[in-house]
Structures are given as structure tokens and as C-alpha cells.
Enzyme design. Structure first.
Site, PDB file in Angstrom:
ATOM      1  N   GLY A  23       0.815  -1.210   0.000  1.00  0.00           N
ATOM      2  CA  GLY A  23       0.000   0.000   0.000  1.00  0.00           C
ATOM      3  C   GLY A  23       0.851   1.263   0.000  1.00  0.00           C
ATOM      4  N   ARG A  27       7.365   2.065   1.258  1.00  0.00           N
ATOM      5  CA  ARG A  27       7.677   0.638   1.395  1.00  0.00           C
ATOM      6  C   ARG A  27       8.035   0.047   0.026  1.00  0.00           C
ATOM      7  NH1 ARG A  27       7.307  -2.914   5.439  1.00  0.00           N
ATOM      8  NH2 ARG A  27       6.131  -1.543   6.792  1.00  0.00           N
ATOM      9  N   ARG A  46       1.601  11.736  -7.940  1.00  0.00           N
ATOM     10  CA  ARG A  46       0.993  11.695  -6.595  1.00  0.00           C
ATOM     11  C   ARG A  46       1.850  10.923  -5.588  1.00  0.00           C
ATOM     12  NH1 ARG A  46      -5.029  12.587  -6.291  1.00  0.00           N
ATOM     13  NH2 ARG A  46      -5.498  13.532  -8.286  1.00  0.00           N
ATOM     14  N   ARG A  90      -0.657  -8.433  -4.276  1.00  0.00           N
ATOM     15  CA  ARG A  90      -0.677  -7.419  -3.213  1.00  0.00           C
ATOM     16  C   ARG A  90       0.011  -7.981  -1.987  1.00  0.00           C
ATOM     17  NH1 ARG A  90      -2.599  -4.060   0.719  1.00  0.00           N
ATOM     18  NH2 ARG A  90      -4.146  -4.859   2.180  1.00  0.00           N
ATOM     19  N   SER A  93      -1.179  -5.335   4.963  1.00  0.00           N
ATOM     20  CA  SER A  93      -1.380  -5.680   6.366  1.00  0.00           C
ATOM     21  C   SER A  93      -2.877  -5.832   6.609  1.00  0.00           C
ATOM     22  CB  SER A  93      -0.789  -4.614   7.281  1.00  0.00           C
ATOM     23  OG  SER A  93      -1.454  -3.394   7.065  1.00  0.00           O
ATOM     24  N   ASP A 208      -2.601  -6.085  13.539  1.00  0.00           N
ATOM     25  CA  ASP A 208      -3.337  -5.813  14.770  1.00  0.00           C
ATOM     26  C   ASP A 208      -4.457  -6.840  14.906  1.00  0.00           C
ATOM     27  OD1 ASP A 208      -4.129  -3.739  12.490  1.00  0.00           O
ATOM     28  OD2 ASP A 208      -5.956  -4.244  13.577  1.00  0.00           O
ATOM     29  N   ARG A 221       6.941  -6.059  13.249  1.00  0.00           N
ATOM     30  CA  ARG A 221       6.136  -5.894  12.036  1.00  0.00           C
ATOM     31  C   ARG A 221       7.050  -5.999  10.811  1.00  0.00           C
ATOM     32  NH1 ARG A 221       3.064  -1.649  13.714  1.00  0.00           N
ATOM     33  NH2 ARG A 221       4.396  -0.099  12.777  1.00  0.00           N
TER      34      ARG A 221
END
Ligand code: HPA
Length: 236
Positions: A23, A27, A46, A90, A93, A208, A221
Site C-alpha cells: 500500500g 515501502r 501523486r 498485493r 497488512s 493488529d 512488524r
């Protein structure tokens, strides 16, 4: 037509046939810089950064898709339709809806339920459940197995709403639809793949738990993210 309104690359060949998509744009940059050789930036519109390079000699693109169904829907539609990309994996998380799925687990998505009409609008199919490509998903499962990195196959909830009025909605969504975790983009990616006759799949790390209210530490993580990235790269 290329460039598109959201991707500035001038040639279809600027993209590999397989694109791995987190996303977060930074990253995407970090993954490209860490794992790919001979990288070239192919998008900055963007700040939705994309990089093409090689992984173990094979051409591969890492590009971000942003947050939510609309954002992921725009980028994946343009990659499939305008840049002739064949498959998208994809890597994201998710939040866990069930006690047996713990923070840091890696999930492989088998189905994705949403509250949106996105699938019908894009494919014409009157359904709220999108599915990944079965062969690509089976290939990822086999690859994870060969790397001795465990993945749990799970149906997920693809939501448009991160901050809901009723926090406990997840209990009903789990019991009515069998969703074991929540994320925000799979439906767009799977539905677009179907609409354009392409392939998509999704790996998720659990960041989470809505059950235990646990959240992950950034170090751990990162470690579980690394496992997921390695499975995706080896599957591409
Ligand atoms: N909700 C929606 N998307 C998410 C979550 C969540 O709790 N965690 C990670 N992605």
C-alpha cells in the site's frame, strides 16, 4: 493509452508482467532498493512510487497502490489495461477478527467479502465476494511451503471504513460471512483482474487484532513483513 492520468511511464515495457504491490509508496521504494537490481523509477505521480528492476535475473516491478478500494482500483486497472501487466500480487497488512489468527501471522487470501458495489460495477457480476486467481494463489502457497514459511489461507473482509461507529461489527461480519481478518484493497484488485482477464493474489501480515486489541511493534512488524515479501518475490 499511455501515459495514464495516474502513471507517467511512457512505455509498456517500463513495467514487468508481474507487479508486487504494497500500500505504502515508501515501502515500495524500500523493497525495490533492498531486493531488486538495476532499478528504474517508473512512477512518481501523486508520489505513488513504482520501480522496475530484476530479481534473480527476472524483470519485476514493485509499485504502491495506496489505501482503500478506490485507490487500489485506479492503479491496478491502469496496470492491467494500459500497461499489459499480467499479474499483481498485493502484499499488505490486516487486522485479525479471530483469536487463532495472531499478530505477525502471514495470510494468503482465498476470498474477499465487501460492503461495496465495486465488483458489480466493474465486472457486471452481482456479488460482494471477489476471489483471487486460483492458480496463482496455489502457486504462492506451494512457494511458501518450499521456503518453510507458514501461511494461513483465509477469507477476508475488504472494508471501505477503517473507523466504524460500532467497533464490534467485526463479530457479526465474521459470523455471517466467515471473514477472519480485515483489510481495504483486495476486492478492487481481484475484481479488476477478473474484468481485464488477468491474475491477482494477496498476501497479508497481521498488524493488529480486533479480538485482543494487540498492535504490533515496528521491529516485529518489519520481520513478519520480510517473510511475506520473500514469499511474494519467490512466487513472482
Ligand atoms: N482495519 C482495516 N484495515 C486494516 C486493519 C484494520 O484494523 N489493520 C490493517 N489493515
Amino acid at each position: 493509452m499511455i501515459p495514464t492520468p495516474h502513471i507517467e511511464a511512457k512505455n509498456k515495457g517500463d513495467f514487468a508482467k508481474t507487479v508486487i504491490m504494497p500500500g505504502d509508496p515508501l515501502r515500495a521504494k524500500l523493497i525495490a532498493e533492498t531486493y531488486l537490481k538495476d532499478i528504474k523509477q517508473v512512477n512518481s505521480v501523486r508520489n505513488m512510487l513504482g520501480f522496475t528492476g530484476t530479481y534473480k535475473g527476472k524483470k519485476l516491478t514493485i509499485m504502491a497502490h495506496g489505501m482503500g478500494i478506490p485507490s487500489a482500483g485506479i492503479y491496478t486497472a491502469e496496470l492491467f489495461n494500459n500497461y499489459d501487466v499480467d499479474q499483481i500480487i498485493r502484499i499488505g497488512s490486516c487486522g485479525s477478527y479471530v483469536p487463532e489468527i495472531k499478530v505477525y501471522d502471514v495470510l494468503l487470501v482465498t476470498e474477499s467479502y465487501c460492503e461495496s458495489d465495486y465488483i458489480e460495477i466493474v465486472t457486471g457480476e452481482k456479488t460482494r465476494v471477489a476471489t483471487p486467481d486460483a492458480n496463482l494463489t496455489a502457486h504462492i502457497a506451494k512457494t511458501a511451503d518450499s521456503l518453510s514459511l507458514p501461511v494461513t489461507q483465509a477469507k477476508v473482509h475488504c472494508t471501505d471504513v477503517f473507523y466504524r461507529k460500532n467497533f464490534d461489527d467485526y463479530i457479526k461480519i465474521h459470523s455471517e460471512h466467515g471473514c477472519k481478518a480485515v483489510e481495504m484493497e483486495t476486492v478492487a484488485i481481484f475484481a479488476n483482474a477478473k474484468a481485464y482477464g488477468k491474475k491477482a493474489a494477496c498476501l497479508l501480515t497481521v498488524s493488529d487484532s480486533l479480538v485482543t486489541k494487540e498492535v504490533t511493534s515496528s521491529q516485529e512488524r518489519q520481520n513478519s513483513f520480510t517473510k511475506m515479501i520473500e514469499i511474494a518475490l519467490a512466487s513472482a
